[in-house]
Design a protein around this motif. Structure first.
Motif, PDB file in Angstrom:
ATOM      1  N   LEU A  57       0.825  -1.207   0.000  1.00 36.17           N
ATOM      2  CA  LEU A  57       0.000   0.000   0.000  1.00 36.17           C
ATOM      3  C   LEU A  57       0.858   1.256   0.000  1.00 36.17           C
ATOM      4  CD1 LEU A  57      -2.779  -1.110   2.498  1.00 36.17           C
ATOM      5  CD2 LEU A  57      -2.846  -1.141  -0.007  1.00 36.17           C
ATOM      6  N   THR A  58       1.993   1.196   0.654  1.00 33.91           N
ATOM      7  CA  THR A  58       2.913   2.329   0.640  1.00 33.91           C
ATOM      8  C   THR A  58       3.419   2.576  -0.783  1.00 33.91           C
ATOM      9  OG1 THR A  58       3.561   1.941   2.923  1.00 33.91           O
ATOM     10  CG2 THR A  58       5.089   3.220   1.576  1.00 33.91           C
ATOM     11  N   VAL A  59       3.779   1.504  -1.478  1.00 30.26           N
ATOM     12  CA  VAL A  59       4.234   1.630  -2.869  1.00 30.26           C
ATOM     13  C   VAL A  59       3.113   2.208  -3.725  1.00 30.26           C
ATOM     14  CG1 VAL A  59       4.965   0.364  -4.929  1.00 30.26           C
ATOM     15  CG2 VAL A  59       5.957  -0.196  -2.710  1.00 30.26           C
ATOM     16  N   VAL A  60       1.911   1.660  -3.598  1.00 25.58           N
ATOM     17  CA  VAL A  60       0.768   2.146  -4.386  1.00 25.58           C
ATOM     18  C   VAL A  60       0.539   3.626  -4.134  1.00 25.58           C
ATOM     19  CG1 VAL A  60      -1.740   1.984  -4.689  1.00 25.58           C
ATOM     20  CG2 VAL A  60      -0.352  -0.093  -4.622  1.00 25.58           C
ATOM     21  N   SER A  61       0.596   4.041  -2.886  1.00 24.01           N
ATOM     22  CA  SER A  61       0.343   5.447  -2.567  1.00 24.01           C
ATOM     23  C   SER A  61       1.402   6.365  -3.170  1.00 24.01           C
ATOM     24  CB  SER A  61       0.247   5.652  -1.058  1.00 24.01           C
ATOM     25  OG  SER A  61       1.503   5.519  -0.445  1.00 24.01           O
ATOM     26  N   ARG A  62       2.607   5.855  -3.352  1.00 29.38           N
ATOM     27  CA  ARG A  62       3.682   6.664  -3.931  1.00 29.38           C
ATOM     28  C   ARG A  62       3.629   6.713  -5.452  1.00 29.38           C
ATOM     29  NH1 ARG A  62       7.629   3.835  -0.742  1.00 29.38           N
ATOM     30  NH2 ARG A  62       8.291   2.963  -2.721  1.00 29.38           N
ATOM     31  N   VAL A  63       3.239   5.613  -6.102  1.00 33.13           N
ATOM     32  CA  VAL A  63       3.399   5.545  -7.561  1.00 33.13           C
ATOM     33  C   VAL A  63       2.110   5.700  -8.360  1.00 33.13           C
ATOM     34  CG1 VAL A  63       5.452   4.081  -7.314  1.00 33.13           C
ATOM     35  CG2 VAL A  63       3.223   3.014  -7.776  1.00 33.13           C
ATOM     36  N   ALA A  64       0.958   5.462  -7.768  1.00 28.78           N
ATOM     37  CA  ALA A  64      -0.289   5.397  -8.547  1.00 28.78           C
ATOM     38  C   ALA A  64      -0.555   6.648  -9.368  1.00 28.78           C
ATOM     39  CB  ALA A  64      -1.473   5.099  -7.625  1.00 28.78           C
ATOM     40  N   ALA A  65      -0.159   7.801  -8.884  1.00 30.14           N
ATOM     41  CA  ALA A  65      -0.426   9.054  -9.591  1.00 30.14           C
ATOM     42  C   ALA A  65       0.631   9.374 -10.645  1.00 30.14           C
ATOM     43  CB  ALA A  65      -0.520  10.199  -8.595  1.00 30.14           C
ATOM     44  N   GLN A  66       1.675   8.579 -10.713  1.00 30.05           N
ATOM     45  CA  GLN A  66       2.752   8.840 -11.669  1.00 30.05           C
ATOM     46  C   GLN A  66       2.385   8.342 -13.065  1.00 30.05           C
ATOM     47  OE1 GLN A  66       6.458   7.246 -10.215  1.00 30.05           O
ATOM     48  NE2 GLN A  66       6.212   8.183  -8.200  1.00 30.05           N
ATOM     49  N   GLN A  67       3.004   8.953 -14.042  1.00 31.55           N
ATOM     50  CA  GLN A  67       2.807   8.558 -15.443  1.00 31.55           C
ATOM     51  C   GLN A  67       3.113   7.071 -15.625  1.00 31.55           C
ATOM     52  OE1 GLN A  67       2.720  11.176 -18.102  1.00 31.55           O
ATOM     53  NE2 GLN A  67       2.576   9.738 -19.776  1.00 31.55           N
ATOM     54  N   GLY A  68       2.238   6.371 -16.318  1.00 34.39           N
ATOM     55  CA  GLY A  68       2.440   4.952 -16.606  1.00 34.39           C
ATOM     56  C   GLY A  68       1.789   4.013 -15.606  1.00 34.39           C
ATOM     57  N   PHE A  69       1.294   4.560 -14.499  1.00 34.84           N
ATOM     58  CA  PHE A  69       0.612   3.749 -13.492  1.00 34.84           C
ATOM     59  C   PHE A  69      -0.888   3.995 -13.619  1.00 34.84           C
ATOM     60  CE2 PHE A  69       4.927   4.155 -12.001  1.00 34.84           C
ATOM     61  CZ  PHE A  69       5.216   2.899 -11.494  1.00 34.84           C
ATOM     62  N   ASP A  70      -1.679   3.417 -12.763  1.00 35.74           N
ATOM     63  CA  ASP A  70      -3.137   3.514 -12.863  1.00 35.74           C
ATOM     64  C   ASP A  70      -3.700   4.099 -11.563  1.00 35.74           C
ATOM     65  OD1 ASP A  70      -5.906   3.063 -12.958  1.00 35.74           O
ATOM     66  OD2 ASP A  70      -5.681   1.174 -14.044  1.00 35.74           O
ATOM     67  N   LEU A  71      -4.004   5.379 -11.590  1.00 35.58           N
ATOM     68  CA  LEU A  71      -4.498   6.066 -10.399  1.00 35.58           C
ATOM     69  C   LEU A  71      -5.816   5.480  -9.912  1.00 35.58           C
ATOM     70  CD1 LEU A  71      -4.399   8.336  -8.315  1.00 35.58           C
ATOM     71  CD2 LEU A  71      -5.571   9.781  -9.996  1.00 35.58           C
ATOM     72  N   ASP A  72      -6.753   5.223 -10.819  1.00 37.58           N
ATOM     73  CA  ASP A  72      -8.050   4.698 -10.392  1.00 37.58           C
ATOM     74  C   ASP A  72      -7.923   3.332  -9.717  1.00 37.58           C
ATOM     75  OD1 ASP A  72      -9.551   6.913 -11.184  1.00 37.58           O
ATOM     76  OD2 ASP A  72      -9.770   6.141 -13.230  1.00 37.58           O
ATOM     77  N   LEU A  73      -7.093   2.471 -10.274  1.00 37.74           N
ATOM     78  CA  LEU A  73      -6.879   1.157  -9.668  1.00 37.74           C
ATOM     79  C   LEU A  73      -6.191   1.311  -8.305  1.00 37.74           C
ATOM     80  CD1 LEU A  73      -7.035  -1.909  -9.809  1.00 37.74           C
ATOM     81  CD2 LEU A  73      -4.948  -1.873 -11.208  1.00 37.74           C
ATOM     82  N   GLY A  74      -5.205   2.178  -8.230  1.00 34.84           N
ATOM     83  CA  GLY A  74      -4.540   2.436  -6.959  1.00 34.84           C
ATOM     84  C   GLY A  74      -5.517   2.974  -5.925  1.00 34.84           C
ATOM     85  N   TYR A  75      -6.365   3.885  -6.355  1.00 34.19           N
ATOM     86  CA  TYR A  75      -7.382   4.452  -5.463  1.00 34.19           C
ATOM     87  C   TYR A  75      -8.313   3.362  -4.935  1.00 34.19           C
ATOM     88  CZ  TYR A  75     -11.737   6.602  -4.085  1.00 34.19           C
ATOM     89  OH  TYR A  75     -12.868   6.924  -3.395  1.00 34.19           O
ATOM     90  N   ARG A  76      -8.778   2.477  -5.828  1.00 36.77           N
ATOM     91  CA  ARG A  76      -9.689   1.407  -5.393  1.00 36.77           C
ATOM     92  C   ARG A  76      -9.021   0.492  -4.374  1.00 36.77           C
ATOM     93  NH1 ARG A  76     -10.777  -0.320 -10.973  1.00 36.77           N
ATOM     94  NH2 ARG A  76     -10.818  -2.409 -10.122  1.00 36.77           N
TER      95      ARG A  76
END
Length: 121
Positions: free
Chosen positions: A63-82
């Motif tokens: 979850l720490t990794v997701v919170s750091r990378v989800a908003a970055q280019q190439g990742f998936d913010l919506d999936l990270g948010y869910r």
């Protein structure tokens, strides 16, 4: 005697799950693997057993990794948010230390940041 093999099987399954979660943490850091790893982790978090204490440290690492990378280019913010939202909704299953930590505050994207911070603080 049947309880011994059953217990051995349970221990092996727990160890396998821990290894799998640790691999998720590595895969979540790579944009090419993020979608698959986050989707599998989201599916796994649909099972209440995902929030058992043996898995907590590894799950919090993911979850720490997701919170750091989800908003970055190439990742998936919506999936990270869910994924973060599902775990925040199950915060009561974490130890008080993990439940109280600000693991998710790094994800600062205007469409979700205030909601993420509200859910996860």
């Amino acid at each position: 005697m049947n309880s011994i093999p059953s217990m051995d099987r349970h221990i092996q399954q727990t160890n396998d799950r821990l290894l799998c979660i640790k691999q998720f943490e590595q895969h979540l850091q790579n944009p090419a693997n993020f979608q698959t790893a986050a989707t599998e982790l989201l599916d796994w978090c649909g099972d209440p057993r995902a929030f058992q204490r043996p898995f907590e440290q590894s799950l919090m690492g993911c979850l720490t990794v997701v919170s750091r990378v989800a908003a970055q280019q190439g990742f998936d913010l919506d999936l990270g948010y869910r994924l973060l939202a599902v775990c925040a909704a199950n915060r009561d299953k974490f130890t008080p230390k993990s439940a109280g930590e600000k693991r998710f505050s790094h994800c600062d994207v205007s469409s979700h940041s205030s909601l993420l911070q509200t859910l996860c603080l």
